[in-house]
Design a protein around this motif. Structure first.
Motif, PDB file in Angstrom:
ATOM      1  N   ASN A 431       0.853  -1.186   0.000  1.00 47.98           N
ATOM      2  CA  ASN A 431       0.000   0.000   0.000  1.00 47.98           C
ATOM      3  C   ASN A 431       0.896   1.246   0.000  1.00 47.98           C
ATOM      4  N   VAL A 432       0.955   1.957  -1.147  1.00 44.20           N
ATOM      5  CA  VAL A 432       1.863   3.091  -1.309  1.00 44.20           C
ATOM      6  C   VAL A 432       1.489   4.236  -0.374  1.00 44.20           C
ATOM      7  N   THR A 433       0.207   4.492  -0.220  1.00 43.10           N
ATOM      8  CA  THR A 433      -0.232   5.577   0.657  1.00 43.10           C
ATOM      9  C   THR A 433       0.232   5.342   2.095  1.00 43.10           C
ATOM     10  N   HIS A 434      -0.001   4.120   2.590  1.00 39.19           N
ATOM     11  CA  HIS A 434       0.398   3.812   3.962  1.00 39.19           C
ATOM     12  C   HIS A 434       1.917   3.768   4.118  1.00 39.19           C
ATOM     13  N   ALA A 435       2.625   3.281   3.080  1.00 37.00           N
ATOM     14  CA  ALA A 435       4.088   3.256   3.126  1.00 37.00           C
ATOM     15  C   ALA A 435       4.647   4.672   3.159  1.00 37.00           C
ATOM     16  N   ALA A 436       4.047   5.581   2.378  1.00 34.87           N
ATOM     17  CA  ALA A 436       4.488   6.976   2.378  1.00 34.87           C
ATOM     18  C   ALA A 436       4.300   7.602   3.752  1.00 34.87           C
ATOM     19  N   ARG A 437       3.165   7.272   4.379  1.00 34.51           N
ATOM     20  CA  ARG A 437       2.905   7.800   5.724  1.00 34.51           C
ATOM     21  C   ARG A 437       3.944   7.277   6.711  1.00 34.51           C
ATOM     22  N   LEU A 438       4.303   5.988   6.579  1.00 35.84           N
ATOM     23  CA  LEU A 438       5.314   5.395   7.447  1.00 35.84           C
ATOM     24  C   LEU A 438       6.675   6.059   7.252  1.00 35.84           C
ATOM     25  N   LEU A 439       7.006   6.393   5.988  1.00 28.73           N
ATOM     26  CA  LEU A 439       8.290   7.018   5.667  1.00 28.73           C
ATOM     27  C   LEU A 439       8.277   8.526   5.881  1.00 28.73           C
ATOM     28  N   LYS A 440       7.081   9.078   6.201  1.00 28.58           N
ATOM     29  CA  LYS A 440       6.924  10.508   6.460  1.00 28.58           C
ATOM     30  C   LYS A 440       7.261  11.352   5.238  1.00 28.58           C
ATOM     31  N   ILE A 441       6.812  10.892   4.049  1.00 28.28           N
ATOM     32  CA  ILE A 441       6.927  11.667   2.824  1.00 28.28           C
ATOM     33  C   ILE A 441       5.572  11.614   2.122  1.00 28.28           C
ATOM     34  N   SER A 442       5.387  12.467   1.118  1.00 31.04           N
ATOM     35  CA  SER A 442       4.119  12.463   0.404  1.00 31.04           C
ATOM     36  C   SER A 442       4.001  11.238  -0.485  1.00 31.04           C
ATOM     37  N   ARG A 443       2.774  10.884  -0.827  1.00 33.78           N
ATOM     38  CA  ARG A 443       2.546   9.740  -1.715  1.00 33.78           C
ATOM     39  C   ARG A 443       3.195   9.985  -3.073  1.00 33.78           C
ATOM     40  N   LYS A 444       3.053  11.215  -3.573  1.00 37.09           N
ATOM     41  CA  LYS A 444       3.652  11.537  -4.860  1.00 37.09           C
ATOM     42  C   LYS A 444       5.175  11.475  -4.785  1.00 37.09           C
ATOM     43  N   GLY A 445       5.718  11.970  -3.694  1.00 39.08           N
ATOM     44  CA  GLY A 445       7.166  11.912  -3.511  1.00 39.08           C
ATOM     45  C   GLY A 445       7.680  10.483  -3.486  1.00 39.08           C
ATOM     46  N   LEU A 446       6.928   9.602  -2.839  1.00 34.36           N
ATOM     47  CA  LEU A 446       7.325   8.198  -2.801  1.00 34.36           C
ATOM     48  C   LEU A 446       7.258   7.580  -4.187  1.00 34.36           C
ATOM     49  N   GLN A 447       6.203   7.890  -4.921  1.00 34.69           N
ATOM     50  CA  GLN A 447       6.083   7.332  -6.272  1.00 34.69           C
ATOM     51  C   GLN A 447       7.230   7.799  -7.172  1.00 34.69           C
ATOM     52  N   LEU A 448       7.607   9.080  -7.059  1.00 35.87           N
ATOM     53  CA  LEU A 448       8.737   9.588  -7.857  1.00 35.87           C
ATOM     54  C   LEU A 448      10.038   8.897  -7.472  1.00 35.87           C
ATOM     55  N   LYS A 449      10.233   8.712  -6.162  1.00 33.23           N
ATOM     56  CA  LYS A 449      11.454   8.046  -5.703  1.00 33.23           C
ATOM     57  C   LYS A 449      11.477   6.586  -6.155  1.00 33.23           C
ATOM     58  N   MET A 450      10.321   5.913  -6.113  1.00 30.47           N
ATOM     59  CA  MET A 450      10.253   4.527  -6.586  1.00 30.47           C
ATOM     60  C   MET A 450      10.586   4.446  -8.074  1.00 30.47           C
ATOM     61  N   LYS A 451      10.084   5.404  -8.862  1.00 26.55           N
ATOM     62  CA  LYS A 451      10.383   5.422 -10.291  1.00 26.55           C
ATOM     63  C   LYS A 451      11.873   5.638 -10.516  1.00 26.55           C
ATOM     64  N   GLU A 452      12.465   6.547  -9.730  1.00 27.63           N
ATOM     65  CA  GLU A 452      13.899   6.824  -9.845  1.00 27.63           C
ATOM     66  C   GLU A 452      14.736   5.588  -9.523  1.00 27.63           C
ATOM     67  N   LEU A 453      14.304   4.809  -8.539  1.00 27.78           N
ATOM     68  CA  LEU A 453      15.053   3.632  -8.106  1.00 27.78           C
ATOM     69  C   LEU A 453      14.653   2.361  -8.843  1.00 27.78           C
ATOM     70  N   GLY A 454      13.682   2.469  -9.761  1.00 23.71           N
ATOM     71  CA  GLY A 454      13.261   1.291 -10.523  1.00 23.71           C
ATOM     72  C   GLY A 454      12.386   0.336  -9.746  1.00 23.71           C
ATOM     73  N   LEU A 455      11.690   0.842  -8.732  1.00 27.82           N
ATOM     74  CA  LEU A 455      10.775   0.006  -7.951  1.00 27.82           C
ATOM     75  C   LEU A 455       9.364   0.172  -8.498  1.00 27.82           C
ATOM     76  N   ARG A 456       8.702  -0.921  -8.794  1.00 32.13           N
ATOM     77  CA  ARG A 456       7.349  -0.868  -9.347  1.00 32.13           C
ATOM     78  C   ARG A 456       6.295  -1.007  -8.257  1.00 32.13           C
ATOM     79  N   GLU A 457       5.186  -0.301  -8.475  1.00 32.75           N
ATOM     80  CA  GLU A 457       4.043  -0.484  -7.586  1.00 32.75           C
ATOM     81  C   GLU A 457       3.395  -1.823  -7.879  1.00 32.75           C
TER      82      GLU A 457
END
Length: 464
Positions: A431-457
């Protein structure tokens, strides 16, 4: 080097005269002293000041000594606490020792007795690798890093922790031996029982035997006074012998019997005492060197060396510097009430170029200094103290010669970010929304970082 500061001692007792006398003596000995009339006030002072040692009475209003002890160890597990007790309540003091107190003194006491116990407690704190304490991460063993050495260490610890097997930790000062000893205990079935440690290097040779095995003495009226040793206090739990190589040769035969049979007699005692103790020992140097020099019994060495675990120095696992920095910045943000967001690549290059003779302990001290004096959003090269790494700071065109280090820093940082994000996603079942909350970053920020690191949802995620 970090600026020197006077060691701070908190004295807690509801007797004004005792507080005044004890504080005056400690101030004459060169310490900064805080005083409190009960445990509740003492606890507030603990939260406000960087206290190195607590001396507390057992019986007090509002919050008694046992309550203060438990609360203090929750705030800082390695904080030494000395209990003041009156004649007839030694059993309570022994219970406090089992709970985690460092030692106790009995009223009325002599100035020299207090001075010796205080010095021993502060020396133990200073020498202890708990200053290099690594807080538990996912592994449960307090291991922070991405190097193969850390991965291999975690594998060995997972196999040996929940066994009765004796473990010998070998490593330079500041590599985290004390933290690993505690982690071994906490990951064993003995975790609810006492964890007792004694730093053999901090004890005068003539006191080692009574410290380990206890002592008995007879008063003028014929009453026998007994003082339990560390082996007795650790019954059912774990005994950690720091710097076991410093145990005097004349005490080693008694230690060998205690390790082999779990049996010993107190100093001046005649009754044999039997204990069930799991033993963890540590040494800065290879004990075989002591054996060759006839300063350590060979049979005792083999009894201790059942599972030897070597802790690598930080200079041999430099890719762990970045994750350790992020960990300590978080830790000191909370302690120092700062909001430092991270560490710059240039600052990491400075740390990579340094040899770290003090290992993780030294890195922790450097980060505490840097976070304290950092005025920007990130720790930079100029936030470190002038010594010992001032000459490692990049100057002018020298920065152009550090491209290899920059690439290495970027690679390690990416590996760290990938691991953190993957753990958060696994913990939140994709769950990207809940993971972003756990990491204390925005959902969009997490998605951008995942794209940068090659991690797929994950396609089966539920982001409701």
């Amino acid at each position: 080097m970090l600026p020197e500061r006077r060691q701070q001692i908190l004295v807690v007792d509801d007797e004004p005269n005792l507080r005044r006398v004890l504080a005056a003596q400690l101030q004459r000995d060169g310490y900064d002293v805080h005083t409190a009339e009960d445990g509740a006030i003492g606890l507030e002072l603990l939260r406000e000041h960087h206290v190195d040692l607590v001396i507390t009475d057992l019986k007090m209003p509002n919050l008694d000594g046992m309550g203060l002890l438990r609360a203090a160890l929750q705030l800082e597990p390695e904080l030494p606490v000395i209990i003041i007790t009156a004649h007839g309540t030694v059993d309570n003091a022994v219970e406090a020792l089992k709970t985690g107190a460092f030692d106790y003194i009995t009223k009325p006491f002599e100035q020299n007795e207090v001075r010796a116990i205080v010095r021993k407690a502060l020396d133990t704190r200073r020498l202890s690798a708990t200053d290099a304490r690594l807080l538990p991460e996912a592994s449960g063993f307090g291991l922070i890093g991405v190097s193969d050495a850390i991965g291999n260490l975690a594998e060995v610890l997972s196999r040996v922790a929940d066994t009765p097997t004796t473990v010998l930790l070998i490593g330079e000062g500041g590599t985290g031996k004390d933290a690993l000893a505690r982690a071994i205990h906490d990951n064993s079935s003995r975790r609810g029982r006492p964890f007792i440690k004694v730093n053999c290097a901090a004890l005068a040779p003539e006191y080692v035997e009574s410290e380990l095995f206890g002592a008995e003495s007879m008063s003028f009226g014929g009453t026998v006074h007994s003082r339990p040793g560390r082996f007795e206090l650790a019954h059912g739990g774990t005994l950690f012998l720091e710097e076991v190589g410093d145990v005097p040769i004349e005490v080693q035969s008694k230690l060998l019997r205690a390790v082999q049979e779990g049996a010993f007699e107190r100093v001046s005692g005649v009754r044999t005492i039997h204990v069930d103790v799991r033993l963890v020992a540590s040494s800065v140097t290879d004990l075989r060197v002591h054996v060759a020099q006839r300063r350590f019994r060979e049979d005792l060495f083999y009894r201790l060396n059942v599972v030897p675990i070597a802790l690598p120095p930080l200079r041999e696992r430099k890719m762990d510097i970045a994750p350790l920095c992020f960990h300590y910045i978080q830790k000191f943000n909370q302690r120092l009430k700062k909001q430092v967001s991270g560490i710059s690549d240039a600052a990491l290059e400075v740390l990579y170029a340094y040899s770290f003779p003090g290992n993780v302990r030294e890195l922790e001290n450097l980060l505490e200094y840097a976070v304290l004096f950092c005025d920007g959003g990130q720790v930079g090269p100029m936030d470190f103290p002038q010594e010992p790494i001032a000459e490692k700071r990049p100057q002018g065109d020298d920065e152009d010669q550090s491209l290899g280090l920059k690439a290495h820093v970027k690679e390690v940082t990416s590996r760290l970010e990938r691991g953190l994000i993957q753990r958060a996603l696994d913990q939140k079942h994709g769950n990207v929304t809940h993971a972003a909350r756990l990491l204390k970053i925005s959902r969009k920020g997490l998605q951008l970082k995942m794209k940068e690191l090659g991690l797929r949802e994950r396609e089966d995620r539920t982001d409701g």
